[in-house]
Motif scaffolding. Structure first.
Motif, PDB file in Angstrom:
ATOM      1  N   HIS A 111      23.534  11.589   4.662  1.00 62.95           N
ATOM      2  CA  HIS A 111      22.792  10.339   4.467  1.00 62.95           C
ATOM      3  C   HIS A 111      21.312  10.557   4.168  1.00 62.95           C
ATOM      4  CE1 HIS A 111      20.605   6.719   5.100  1.00 62.95           C
ATOM      5  NE2 HIS A 111      20.053   7.212   6.193  1.00 62.95           N
ATOM      6  N   SER A 112      20.663  11.403   4.962  1.00 64.20           N
ATOM      7  CA  SER A 112      19.215  11.543   4.780  1.00 64.20           C
ATOM      8  C   SER A 112      18.829  12.715   3.873  1.00 64.20           C
ATOM      9  CB  SER A 112      18.516  11.668   6.140  1.00 64.20           C
ATOM     10  OG  SER A 112      19.168  12.637   6.896  1.00 64.20           O
ATOM     11  N   CYS A 113      19.823  13.387   3.304  1.00 63.61           N
ATOM     12  CA  CYS A 113      19.506  14.509   2.406  1.00 63.61           C
ATOM     13  C   CYS A 113      18.678  14.006   1.219  1.00 63.61           C
ATOM     14  CB  CYS A 113      20.784  15.168   1.901  1.00 63.61           C
ATOM     15  SG  CYS A 113      20.466  16.430   0.648  1.00 63.61           S
ATOM     16  N   SER A 114      17.605  14.726   0.926  1.00 66.22           N
ATOM     17  CA  SER A 114      16.732  14.309  -0.186  1.00 66.22           C
ATOM     18  C   SER A 114      16.631  15.401  -1.245  1.00 66.22           C
ATOM     19  CB  SER A 114      15.354  13.944   0.360  1.00 66.22           C
ATOM     20  OG  SER A 114      14.850  15.042   1.089  1.00 66.22           O
ATOM     21  N   ASP A 115      17.548  16.342  -1.213  1.00 65.91           N
ATOM     22  CA  ASP A 115      17.652  17.344  -2.280  1.00 65.91           C
ATOM     23  C   ASP A 115      16.467  18.313  -2.327  1.00 65.91           C
ATOM     24  OD1 ASP A 115      19.057  18.496  -4.407  1.00 65.91           O
ATOM     25  OD2 ASP A 115      17.959  17.345  -5.892  1.00 65.91           O
ATOM     26  N   ARG A 158       0.840  -1.203   0.000  1.00 71.06           N
ATOM     27  CA  ARG A 158       0.000   0.000   0.000  1.00 71.06           C
ATOM     28  C   ARG A 158       0.867   1.242   0.000  1.00 71.06           C
ATOM     29  NH1 ARG A 158      -3.896  -0.084   4.664  1.00 71.06           N
ATOM     30  NH2 ARG A 158      -3.870   2.124   4.220  1.00 71.06           N
ATOM     31  N   PHE A 159       0.479   2.197  -0.809  1.00 68.90           N
ATOM     32  CA  PHE A 159       1.220   3.439  -0.884  1.00 68.90           C
ATOM     33  C   PHE A 159       1.019   4.238   0.385  1.00 68.90           C
ATOM     34  CE2 PHE A 159       3.080   5.694  -4.552  1.00 68.90           C
ATOM     35  CZ  PHE A 159       3.446   4.559  -5.255  1.00 68.90           C
ATOM     36  N   ASN A 160       2.085   4.731   0.890  1.00 70.82           N
ATOM     37  CA  ASN A 160       1.993   5.613   2.039  1.00 70.82           C
ATOM     38  C   ASN A 160       3.112   6.614   1.846  1.00 70.82           C
ATOM     39  OD1 ASN A 160       2.665   6.789   4.553  1.00 70.82           O
ATOM     40  ND2 ASN A 160       1.506   5.166   5.574  1.00 70.82           N
ATOM     41  N   HIS A 161       2.788   7.895   1.912  1.00 67.75           N
ATOM     42  CA  HIS A 161       3.794   8.902   1.610  1.00 67.75           C
ATOM     43  C   HIS A 161       5.062   8.694   2.444  1.00 67.75           C
ATOM     44  CE1 HIS A 161       1.642  10.498   5.057  1.00 67.75           C
ATOM     45  NE2 HIS A 161       2.726  11.195   5.332  1.00 67.75           N
ATOM     46  N   ALA A 162       4.891   8.299   3.722  1.00 63.06           N
ATOM     47  CA  ALA A 162       6.053   8.166   4.600  1.00 63.06           C
ATOM     48  C   ALA A 162       6.981   7.049   4.135  1.00 63.06           C
ATOM     49  CB  ALA A 162       5.594   7.902   6.021  1.00 63.06           C
ATOM     50  N   ASN A 163       6.434   6.086   3.390  1.00 66.67           N
ATOM     51  CA  ASN A 163       7.256   4.964   2.924  1.00 66.67           C
ATOM     52  C   ASN A 163       8.105   5.307   1.715  1.00 66.67           C
ATOM     53  OD1 ASN A 163       6.244   3.331   4.861  1.00 66.67           O
ATOM     54  ND2 ASN A 163       4.687   2.399   3.570  1.00 66.67           N
ATOM     55  N   LEU A 164       7.985   6.528   1.229  1.00 64.91           N
ATOM     56  CA  LEU A 164       8.722   6.869   0.014  1.00 64.91           C
ATOM     57  C   LEU A 164      10.014   7.631   0.282  1.00 64.91           C
ATOM     58  CD1 LEU A 164       5.622   7.604  -2.171  1.00 64.91           C
ATOM     59  CD2 LEU A 164       7.372   5.908  -2.650  1.00 64.91           C
ATOM     60  N   ASP A 165      10.467   7.605   1.514  1.00 73.21           N
ATOM     61  CA  ASP A 165      11.734   8.240   1.856  1.00 73.21           C
ATOM     62  C   ASP A 165      12.848   7.223   1.565  1.00 73.21           C
ATOM     63  OD1 ASP A 165      13.849   9.586   2.881  1.00 73.21           O
ATOM     64  OD2 ASP A 165      13.049   9.795   4.910  1.00 73.21           O
ATOM     65  N   VAL A 166      13.487   7.378   0.400  1.00 72.34           N
ATOM     66  CA  VAL A 166      14.439   6.368  -0.078  1.00 72.34           C
ATOM     67  C   VAL A 166      15.561   6.115   0.935  1.00 72.34           C
ATOM     68  CG1 VAL A 166      16.054   5.808  -1.939  1.00 72.34           C
ATOM     69  CG2 VAL A 166      13.929   6.972  -2.464  1.00 72.34           C
ATOM     70  N   ALA A 167      16.035   7.175   1.593  1.00 75.47           N
ATOM     71  CA  ALA A 167      17.169   7.038   2.523  1.00 75.47           C
ATOM     72  C   ALA A 167      16.889   5.997   3.612  1.00 75.47           C
ATOM     73  CB  ALA A 167      17.497   8.389   3.149  1.00 75.47           C
ATOM     74  N   ARG A 168      15.635   5.878   3.999  1.00 73.58           N
ATOM     75  CA  ARG A 168      15.277   4.908   5.053  1.00 73.58           C
ATOM     76  C   ARG A 168      15.630   3.479   4.670  1.00 73.58           C
ATOM     77  NH1 ARG A 168       9.092   5.428   6.513  1.00 73.58           N
ATOM     78  NH2 ARG A 168       9.475   3.244   6.885  1.00 73.58           N
ATOM     79  N   TYR A 169      15.587   3.200   3.367  1.00 70.66           N
ATOM     80  CA  TYR A 169      15.798   1.822   2.912  1.00 70.66           C
ATOM     81  C   TYR A 169      17.266   1.504   2.637  1.00 70.66           C
ATOM     82  CZ  TYR A 169      10.794   2.037   2.397  1.00 70.66           C
ATOM     83  OH  TYR A 169       9.462   2.195   2.652  1.00 70.66           O
ATOM     84  N   TYR A 170      18.091   2.541   2.566  1.00 72.86           N
ATOM     85  CA  TYR A 170      19.512   2.335   2.251  1.00 72.86           C
ATOM     86  C   TYR A 170      20.335   3.076   3.307  1.00 72.86           C
ATOM     87  CZ  TYR A 170      17.510   0.793  -2.175  1.00 72.86           C
ATOM     88  OH  TYR A 170      16.778   0.123  -3.129  1.00 72.86           O
ATOM     89  N   PRO A 171      20.317   2.571   4.557  1.00 73.04           N
ATOM     90  CA  PRO A 171      20.905   3.325   5.670  1.00 73.04           C
ATOM     91  C   PRO A 171      22.408   3.561   5.574  1.00 73.04           C
ATOM     92  CG  PRO A 171      20.250   1.118   6.365  1.00 73.04           C
ATOM     93  CD  PRO A 171      19.726   1.296   4.975  1.00 73.04           C
ATOM     94  N   ASP A 172      23.102   2.763   4.760  1.00 77.15           N
ATOM     95  CA  ASP A 172      24.563   2.921   4.693  1.00 77.15           C
ATOM     96  C   ASP A 172      25.006   3.867   3.584  1.00 77.15           C
ATOM     97  OD1 ASP A 172      24.685   1.089   6.719  1.00 77.15           O
ATOM     98  OD2 ASP A 172      24.894  -0.624   5.363  1.00 77.15           O
ATOM     99  N   TYR A 173      24.051   4.409   2.851  1.00 81.35           N
ATOM    100  CA  TYR A 173      24.429   5.200   1.671  1.00 81.35           C
ATOM    101  C   TYR A 173      23.862   6.613   1.724  1.00 81.35           C
ATOM    102  CZ  TYR A 173      26.067   0.853  -0.329  1.00 81.35           C
ATOM    103  OH  TYR A 173      26.770  -0.302  -0.543  1.00 81.35           O
ATOM    104  N   GLN A 174      24.437   7.464   0.909  1.00 80.40           N
ATOM    105  CA  GLN A 174      23.862   8.789   0.682  1.00 80.40           C
ATOM    106  C   GLN A 174      23.665   8.955  -0.823  1.00 80.40           C
ATOM    107  OE1 GLN A 174      27.199  10.942   2.516  1.00 80.40           O
ATOM    108  NE2 GLN A 174      27.591  11.900   0.519  1.00 80.40           N
ATOM    109  N   PHE A 175      22.640   9.720  -1.183  1.00 84.05           N
ATOM    110  CA  PHE A 175      22.302   9.895  -2.600  1.00 84.05           C
ATOM    111  C   PHE A 175      22.704  11.278  -3.112  1.00 84.05           C
ATOM    112  CE2 PHE A 175      19.809   6.428  -1.085  1.00 84.05           C
ATOM    113  CZ  PHE A 175      19.761   5.547  -2.156  1.00 84.05           C
ATOM    114  N   PHE A 176      23.098  12.139  -2.183  1.00 87.36           N
ATOM    115  CA  PHE A 176      23.496  13.499  -2.560  1.00 87.36           C
ATOM    116  C   PHE A 176      24.753  13.875  -1.784  1.00 87.36           C
ATOM    117  CE2 PHE A 176      19.012  13.068  -3.273  1.00 87.36           C
ATOM    118  CZ  PHE A 176      18.897  13.526  -4.575  1.00 87.36           C
TER     119      PHE A 176
END
Ligand code: SF4
Ligand code: SF4
Length: 305
Positions: free
Chosen positions: A235-239, A181-199
């Motif tokens: 790590h949790s930066c989402s741009d 089920r879609f839930n806006h809170a579940n779309l925070d990519v950083a939560r799923y990849y705790p060892d990485y940063q995307f920015f």
């Protein structure tokens, strides 16, 4: 009201943009990712804030997935998942963020009906796989074939409610497996990849005056200014770019960059200003003028005397 009724009712809340939107936090925010991604132009800016036109919205859910702060709430978009496989729909193409979340939740492949992939699909899958390889994960596979599911197993929220009256509990169970089920809170990519940063976040030490605007406003708490150091953790930066927009010195740059998560610590120095003789904190060891005197015209103190 029974448990099932309560659960169904909880799905039917109106979609909206919450006040966690960075545009609500600062008049300087330039974020317009939801506006840009909406292909039916259902989101516009009015009085600096994004507004969703319910009549135009087709509930594709892309604004939920691109919003860096997960501020778009309440949409229940169509996605069809069968046994760890995402079935590609004709109408809606998930964003790269959404595909990364699906992968983290166990999706291993995407089933397409046709060999000729839509350009947007192709681009999003390629980009997702490029990032997954950088993360050391196996890429999403693509398969061509007929979806094993029947028409009724993929329904929109509107369909769901019209069918609820006719077919009852069994339908509800089969169309919305809880983990998908879609839930806006579940779309925070950083939560799923705790060892990485995307920015990557770069603070130019010579420009920063330690005004703390970034620390106060970053919704992901990427900045910590202590007594003797300024720590930046991407790590949790989402741009969302709020820090870039509010920094009065234009000292911050954010750029896409996938890597292991690292914290950067900038040492802080206590120096004495050669003009006003007050002490001030700075990131540049050789800085000898406080931010106030740097901004004043030369000779300011003399002319006041
Ligand atoms: S993408 Fe999110 S944070 Fe940015 S303007 Fe839209 S709702 Fe606000
Ligand atoms: S570091 Fe800047 S761009 Fe990243 S989440 Fe914080 S405010 Fe947004």
């Amino acid at each position: 009201m029974g448990m099932m009724d309560k659960w169904v009712e909880s799905l039917d809340y109106q979609f909206h943009i919450s006040d966690s939107c960075v545009r609500s936090k600062s008049p300087w925010s330039t974020c317009n990712q939801c506006v840009k991604c909406c292909h039916v132009e259902a989101i516009t800016l009015g009085n600096h804030l994004p507004i969703i036109d319910a009549e135009k919205c087709v509930e594709c859910g892309n604004c939920m997935a691109v919003c860096p702060i997960q501020a778009v709430e309440g949409i229940f978009p169509k996605r069809t998942i069968v046994r760890n496989q995402l079935v590609a729909g004709e109408a809606f193409v998930p964003t790269v963020n959404e595909l990364l979340v699906f992968h983290a939740k166990g999706i291993t492949s995407i089933l397409f009906h046709s060999k000729v992939l839509q350009e947007t699909w192709k681009h999003h899958v390629q980009e997702t796989n490029r990032i997954l390889v950088q993360l050391g994960k196996s890429p999403l596979l693509t398969q061509i074939g007929i979806s094993p599911i029947e028409k009724n197993e993929s329904v929109s929220r509107r369909d769901l409610f019209s069918l609820w009256g006719k077919e009852g509990k069994s339908l509800i169970k089969q169309v919305t497996p809880a983990q998908w089920r879609f839930n806006h809170a579940n779309l925070d990519v950083a939560r799923y990849y705790p060892d990485y940063q995307f920015f990557d976040i770069v603070v130019e030490q010579e420009k920063c005056t330690l005004c703390r605007a970034c620390e106060a406003l970053c919704p992901k708490k990427c900045y910590t200014i202590g007594d003797d150091s300024f720590e930046v953790s991407a790590h949790s930066c989402s741009d969302c770019k709020l820090c870039v927009d509010v920094c009065p010195e234009k000292a911050i740059t954010i750029r896409p960059h996938v890597s292991k998560a690292v914290s950067k610590k900038h040492e802080m120095y206590s120096n004495t200003c050669v003009v006003c003789k007050d002490s001030f904190q700075t990131l540049s060891k050789l800085d000898n003028k406080c931010p106030i005197c740097t901004k004043r015209k030369a000779g300011y103190l003399k002319s006041k005397a």
